[in-house]
Design an enzyme around this catalytic site. Sequence first.
Site, short mmCIF file in Angstrom:
data_model
loop_
_atom_site.label_atom_id
_atom_site.label_comp_id
_atom_site.label_asym_id
_atom_site.label_seq_id
_atom_site.Cartn_x
_atom_site.Cartn_y
_atom_site.Cartn_z
N LYS A 1 2.36 4.60 1.51
CA LYS A 1 2.50 5.10 2.87
C LYS A 1 2.12 6.58 2.84
CE LYS A 1 5.51 5.19 6.88
NZ LYS A 1 5.13 6.52 7.33
N LYS B 1 7.74 -0.70 6.69
CA LYS B 1 7.75 0.54 5.92
C LYS B 1 9.04 0.67 5.12
CE LYS B 1 9.29 3.06 9.97
NZ LYS B 1 8.98 3.97 11.05
N GLU C 1 0.87 -1.18 0.00
CA GLU C 1 0.00 0.00 0.00
C GLU C 1 0.90 1.23 0.00
OE1 GLU C 1 -2.90 -0.01 3.19
OE2 GLU C 1 -3.11 -2.18 3.01
N GLU D 1 -5.56 7.07 7.30
CA GLU D 1 -4.74 8.27 7.38
C GLU D 1 -5.52 9.45 6.83
OE1 GLU D 1 -1.31 7.24 9.16
OE2 GLU D 1 -0.97 8.90 7.79
N ARG E 1 -3.06 8.67 17.02
CA ARG E 1 -2.15 7.56 17.25
C ARG E 1 -1.74 7.47 18.73
NH1 ARG E 1 2.82 6.66 13.35
NH2 ARG E 1 4.19 5.50 14.74
N ARG F 1 5.27 -3.98 17.44
CA ARG F 1 6.05 -3.77 16.24
C ARG F 1 6.45 -5.15 15.73
NH1 ARG F 1 8.40 0.92 14.99
NH2 ARG F 1 8.33 1.75 17.10
N ARG G 1 -2.79 9.71 11.45
CA ARG G 1 -3.47 8.42 11.65
C ARG G 1 -4.69 8.59 12.54
NH1 ARG G 1 -0.20 3.00 13.27
NH2 ARG G 1 -1.93 1.54 13.48
N PHE H 1 -7.21 1.91 5.88
CA PHE H 1 -6.32 0.78 5.62
C PHE H 1 -6.52 -0.44 6.51
CE2 PHE H 1 -3.68 3.82 8.12
CZ PHE H 1 -3.44 3.04 9.25
P1 AMP Z 1 6.11 5.72 10.90
O1 AMP Z 1 5.26 6.79 11.46
O2 AMP Z 1 7.16 6.24 9.97
O3 AMP Z 1 6.66 4.78 11.94
O4 AMP Z 1 5.17 4.81 9.98
C1 AMP Z 1 4.02 4.15 10.45
C2 AMP Z 1 2.79 4.98 10.19
O5 AMP Z 1 2.51 5.08 8.80
C3 AMP Z 1 1.51 4.41 10.74
O6 AMP Z 1 1.37 4.74 12.09
C4 AMP Z 1 0.44 5.11 9.91
O7 AMP Z 1 0.09 6.33 10.54
C5 AMP Z 1 1.17 5.48 8.64
N1 AMP Z 1 0.61 4.89 7.42
C6 AMP Z 1 0.56 5.54 6.26
N2 AMP Z 1 0.03 4.78 5.29
C7 AMP Z 1 -0.29 3.60 5.85
C8 AMP Z 1 -0.87 2.40 5.36
N3 AMP Z 1 -1.23 2.25 4.09
N4 AMP Z 1 -1.02 1.37 6.23
C9 AMP Z 1 -0.65 1.51 7.53
N5 AMP Z 1 -0.10 2.62 8.04
C10 AMP Z 1 0.09 3.66 7.21
#
Ligand code: AMP
Length: 573
Positions: free
Chosen positions: A251, A420, A249, A300, A271, A414, A256, A340
């Site tokens: 990002k 990611k 998917e 998101e 979040r 986690r 969130r 999502f």
């Molecule tokens: P990070 O904040 O860099 O740790 O990345 C994780 C975050 O990406 C999640 O908490 C979501 O807020 C966001 N996110 C964005 N797109 C998606 C997606 N398609 N599926 C799940 N999380 C996503």
Amino acid sequence: MLFFKDVAETFLKIESKSGRLEMTDILAQLFKKTDVKEIDKLIYLVQGILAPPYDGIELGLGEQFAIRAIASAAGYDRSKVESNYKKSGDLGLTIEELFAKKKQQSLSSSDMDVLYIYDSFVKMAKTSGQGSQELKIKYLTELLNNSSPTEARFIIRFVTGRLRLGVGDPTILDALSFSRTGDKSLREELERAYNVCSDLGYVAKTFFESPEKIVEFKVQPFKPLQPALAERLSTPKEIIEKLGSCSIEFKFDGFRLQCHKKGNEVELYSRKLEKMTHMFPDVVDAIKKLKVKEIIFEGEALAFNEPQKRYFSFQQTMHRRRKHGIDAASKELPLNIFVFDILYLNGKDLTAQPYSSRRKTLESIFPEEILKLSEKIDVKNEKEIEKLFKQSISEGLEGIMAKDLASPYTAGKRKFAWIKLKKSYGKAVDTIDGVIVGYYLGKGARVEFEFGGLLLAVYNEDNARLETVARIGSGYTEEEMKELQEMLEEIKTTAPPDKLDYKVEPDFWVQPKYVVEVAFDDITLSPMHTCGVKDDRGYALRFPRMQKMRGDKSISEITTTREVVDLYEKQMK
Ligand code: AMP
């Protein structure tokens, strides 16, 4: 009935122990003495909070106010309290010491029970409006007048948000299991219950009512789940090696939201599990119109310009709204939710189902109005991932999210259910998320803002300490500097944060509260920083620069020392 003096004695014992086993044992003994009517309140007190974050009841009394209450209860001038505090760096110790040699021996420490203490704190927290600070000081002084030195030590630490017992949620969960079964046999069920309702007090109360209820504990509307977290890998190849065939998917660089609906009632949670409902009225309306009775889903929030097929990060969206007004910006940049995941539907907990079936359910409900579906593409090899990654960057997004089709929803964890892959900024190899522990005053051109940079720390999981990793002097806009200066001014402290290891001292220490994303060129070893320190040198970011504030992340989610060391080792290869 549980007396607060027993709780304070227990806290004292816990502080003198460092081993988790000992702490668990001491806490379990306390829980055994606790009534079902008291257990939720006691748990909150141990956690240093009054309620889960989404209830929004916070005390957080400023140091200056606490100092006034201490002076008045102990019968000393404020300057005496302040000078003692400068030495001890801990207002709890200050009041304990001043109480022990109290001038006015009026102290009649009558027995206060846990419910009384808890209710008094809530009363203080809920006091608002004109004159509320004075009233809070009055309530606090009354409590202190009734306290022994040890009780006062913990009351002051609690109301100033610095309880620092060193007891984490995992230890509390262990102790709950021990208190009823004598072993850890219900630990896993308790943890799962906590992860799907995010309210440890509620879990404990349910457990005390009957342990079976914990075994059957279900997701429920208006009790937000701990959000599932994503792992990070650096290349499509690593992703395929880890997951094999999987789903990709985009990002989205949005905000969130966990959306809950029951009947005509809707709540949105961030979040960090704070209530966000009032911020997104159009989203609330769209959710109300969904043709389902009850639902919990995640997505998101960000703006998407349909004709241009262009996404705008949440920050850009908010910036435009401030600049051009909400109405104008909403037309040009309508806020969408890219949905999502789904966790609950019409009485059914879906979290244990594999992602592939949750996704099917999701597709049967969305898209609907502004609630779009996050597109999902199944892939088998790294080339397909590479292509999607490039496409995401060209459309203005920050990368992709790979998902394991067989994984349940890993609330609060986690796991490699989500991975990611993010773009790197400019020359930077990567970015990390750290917590601000201090700041510097400006020099030269910046002096106008009195802001000259941040001292940043990451989290060392092995010893539960914060360790400094960078001083960030660049990457700020003037607006950001001003904003930071104001935010940090409010949480300045005289002493360094409790759990911090440091070698350099900033001009001001602050409570570790705000998370920021920082870009850097690479990682070096430096005598100035304490991250993963070995032979007097720690890991440090080279040319660190501010990327953005991560108001959506809590301090428990910052980059760990281990991750920094991994990044260093990768770079060396
Ligand atoms: P990070 O904040 O860099 O740790 O990345 C994780 C975050 O990406 C999640 O908490 C979501 O807020 C966001 N996110 C964005 N797109 C998606 C997606 N398609 N599926 C799940 N999380 C996503």
